[in-house]
Design a protein around this motif. Structure first.
Motif: not given
Length: 204
Positions: A23-34, A36-40, A48-52, A69-75
């Motif tokens: 309750p004491d945290v505010t989240l702002y979400h940013h989506l970059r599904d591209d 993960l798709a490239e990593a797959e 290159d993917i790591a740098a971007r 907070l980076l929520t993707c384990s692959t990246l």
């Protein structure tokens, strides 16, 4: 009140983090599904993917933001490349610490092959610090179900693998990817740890 910017690579994870948010945290979400798709497609994270990914994380370091907070384990390893004045955290790092801190046999379950190496390395470091024994296992067929939009089947496959791990003697089972979190409610043999809850607790 803390403000956390989250970088996601799966749209379904936004809800999972909102549900796990203290309750004491505010989240702002940013989506970059591209990313993960490239990593797959590449079979894993490339330089290159790591740098971007690092650049995308750095862009979230805006005034008023307390942590990223980076929520993707692959990246996940890309977090170490970021130059920012605020903390940049891997959600799976908090999960690995929580899973291994009491020692004992730990099973880390992964759904997609691209996260096996980064997750394995992260958990191995935590296991070595705490004297835990570790096994990292891929849940066969799970990611195909996820990509097909079969959320119930995805969760059921993960839950079955977690139950098998508990039945096989694991003291702690960790669901290494954030998208696996809904499976925890389906488990009968124990309650696995999930990365949204572990990561947000560490930040808070």
């Amino acid at each position: 009140m803390k403000t956390i910017a989250c970088l996601h690579t799966a749209a379904t994870n936004l809800r999972l983090f909102d549900e796990a948010c203290p309750p004491d945290v505010t989240l702002y979400h940013h989506l970059r599904d591209d990313l993960l798709a490239e990593a797959e497609a590449a079979g894993g994270m490339t330089a290159d993917i790591a740098a971007r990914t690092a650049a995308a994380l750095e862009a979230l370091a805006e005034p008023g933001t307390d942590a990223i907070l980076l929520t993707c384990s692959t990246l996940g390893p890309a977090a170490g490349l970021v130059c920012a004045a605020i903390p940049v955290l891997r959600v799976d790092a908090a999960l690995a610490e929580a899973a291994c801190r009491n020692g004992g046999p730990v099973m880390a379950l992964c759904a997609v092959h691209t996260t096996l190496a980064p997750t394995g390395a992260l958990f191995a470091e935590a296991a070595a610090r705490h004297g835990a024994t570790l096994e990292v296992r891929l849940v066969e067929g799970a990611w195909a179900a996820f990509r097909a939009g079969e959320a119930d089947r995805y969760a059921a496959l993960v839950a079955a693998a977690a139950d098998a791990a508990f039945d096989g003697g694991a003291a702690v089972v960790a669901l290494a990817q954030a998208s696996m979190a809904p499976a925890a409610a389906l488990c009968r043999a124990g309650t696995p740890l999930t990365s949204p809850a572990a990561g947000l607790a560490a930040v808070a």
